[in-house]
Enzyme design. Sequence first.
Site, mmCIF file in Angstrom:
data_model
loop_
_atom_site.group_PDB
_atom_site.id
_atom_site.type_symbol
_atom_site.label_atom_id
_atom_site.label_comp_id
_atom_site.label_asym_id
_atom_site.label_seq_id
_atom_site.Cartn_x
_atom_site.Cartn_y
_atom_site.Cartn_z
ATOM 1 N N ARG A 79 3.700 3.477 -1.499
ATOM 2 C CA ARG A 79 3.709 4.181 -1.853
ATOM 3 C C ARG A 79 5.289 4.681 -1.504
ATOM 4 O O ARG A 79 5.690 4.229 -1.105
ATOM 5 C CB ARG A 79 2.185 4.670 -0.926
ATOM 6 C CG ARG A 79 1.150 4.109 -1.064
ATOM 7 C CD ARG A 79 0.018 4.523 0.061
ATOM 8 N NE ARG A 79 -0.877 4.034 -0.439
ATOM 9 C CZ ARG A 79 -1.689 2.858 -0.451
ATOM 10 N NH1 ARG A 79 -0.860 1.518 -0.154
ATOM 11 N NH2 ARG A 79 -2.949 2.304 -0.635
ATOM 12 N N HIS A 104 2.226 2.067 -6.538
ATOM 13 C CA HIS A 104 2.888 0.502 -7.180
ATOM 14 C C HIS A 104 3.612 1.077 -8.262
ATOM 15 O O HIS A 104 3.363 0.270 -9.414
ATOM 16 C CB HIS A 104 1.399 -0.796 -7.156
ATOM 17 C CG HIS A 104 0.899 -0.851 -5.996
ATOM 18 N ND1 HIS A 104 1.889 -1.414 -4.892
ATOM 19 C CD2 HIS A 104 -0.516 -1.174 -5.553
ATOM 20 C CE1 HIS A 104 1.277 -1.824 -4.202
ATOM 21 N NE2 HIS A 104 -0.310 -1.716 -4.844
ATOM 22 N N HIS A 175 0.601 -9.122 -6.535
ATOM 23 C CA HIS A 175 -0.048 -8.391 -5.756
ATOM 24 C C HIS A 175 -0.976 -9.762 -5.263
ATOM 25 O O HIS A 175 -2.782 -9.396 -5.837
ATOM 26 C CB HIS A 175 -0.798 -6.749 -5.831
ATOM 27 C CG HIS A 175 -1.429 -6.340 -4.989
ATOM 28 N ND1 HIS A 175 -2.701 -6.912 -3.839
ATOM 29 C CD2 HIS A 175 -1.244 -5.100 -4.616
ATOM 30 C CE1 HIS A 175 -2.689 -5.574 -3.090
ATOM 31 N NE2 HIS A 175 -2.004 -4.757 -3.770
ATOM 32 N N ASP A 247 -4.014 -2.419 6.356
ATOM 33 C CA ASP A 247 -3.171 -2.215 5.046
ATOM 34 C C ASP A 247 -1.714 -1.350 5.348
ATOM 35 O O ASP A 247 -1.527 -0.544 5.296
ATOM 36 C CB ASP A 247 -4.384 -1.295 4.075
ATOM 37 C CG ASP A 247 -3.686 -1.049 3.082
ATOM 38 O OD1 ASP A 247 -2.154 -1.733 2.638
ATOM 39 O OD2 ASP A 247 -3.880 -0.029 1.961
ATOM 40 N N GLU A 311 1.862 -8.740 1.044
ATOM 41 C CA GLU A 311 2.993 -8.315 -0.463
ATOM 42 C C GLU A 311 4.292 -8.411 0.380
ATOM 43 O O GLU A 311 4.180 -7.417 1.383
ATOM 44 C CB GLU A 311 2.169 -6.997 -0.643
ATOM 45 C CG GLU A 311 0.815 -6.807 -1.423
ATOM 46 C CD GLU A 311 0.111 -5.911 -1.339
ATOM 47 O OE1 GLU A 311 0.938 -4.458 -1.804
ATOM 48 O OE2 GLU A 311 -0.855 -5.508 -0.712
#
Length: 348
Positions: A79, A104, A175, A247, A311
Amino acid sequence: MLNEAIRLAPDGQPFNVITLRNTHGMTVSVMDWGATLLSCQVLMKDGSVRETLLGSPSPADYPHQQAYLGASVGRYANRIANSQISLGDEIIHLSASQPPHQLHGGIEGFDKRRWSLISHNEHEAIYHLTSPEGDQGFPGTLQVTAQFVLKEDNRISIQYRATVDKPCPVSLTNHAYFNLDSQHHDVRQHRLQIFADDYLPVDSQGIPTGEGKLKPVDGTSFDFRNAKTIVRDFLQDADQQAVKGYDHSFLLQTKGNLEQAAAKVWSADNLLQMTVYTTAPALQFYSGNYLEGTKARDKTHYRAYDGLALESEHLPDSPNHPEWPQPDCWLLPGEEYVSITEYQFQSL
């Protein structure tokens, strides 16, 4: 039977799938749409084959899912707050794919493009993409390649290289969602180890909170320096509760050293191990909190927590945080961006 229009990609052309193989029975499938990892199958000691990646039922389903399954994402993974960056006194406005923020790479990120196949053989596929000036708001023209290599030691090596003709932040990643017990098993039963001393707290939209300060993992649910099941400390604090689980980005101890493991994952049945190596400064660990409803390979639907992503990238919103202890995310003309990540599998 699907009609021709449904089988075609959004640009009206067919999807092109390539399968890579090694002599140990491992196979990896990739396609040109989104430079996407479709499948990663590992031959187990008992002779069975285990699919380790979440995936859609067919290539034609990938453009219709929102989870970025196996896709190459960029120009900037993760982000960027308020979809804007600054270059000197100039404020550059980017496309907001998760308004008001960019996720992304924008509304039409690299996952939604056809990459050109440059070369391929049984062990390797190389793709190229040109991102023109102003693409999703980013400055300059960017040239990028994605190289997928299946090695004899059961590693998938993914290498991104990029150049620009104007200064631009660049952070590319794949991803992939992994489940080492195969799909439709709760990935929170996996054991995970991340070699990181600090993580980045974020708000409910994944944007760094407060002053954007990194926080030590010591004494928190984010301490994966010693392997533990993901479920052990799941949702135990406000940082996790804000995003329904993990996350979050972890600043790695490895500092770009590809020879040292950045993370390790073990299947719940302890029969398969995956080790992650990367030159990137950080790993975003995502526990699949919002996977529910994504169409699965077997034509059912995934549930939340059916897969995890690790990631490799810069920390989120890095263009707006030059103070963070990582390499500069701004790529300059005359320089080359190189990011290599390897996922190695071992049947136990």
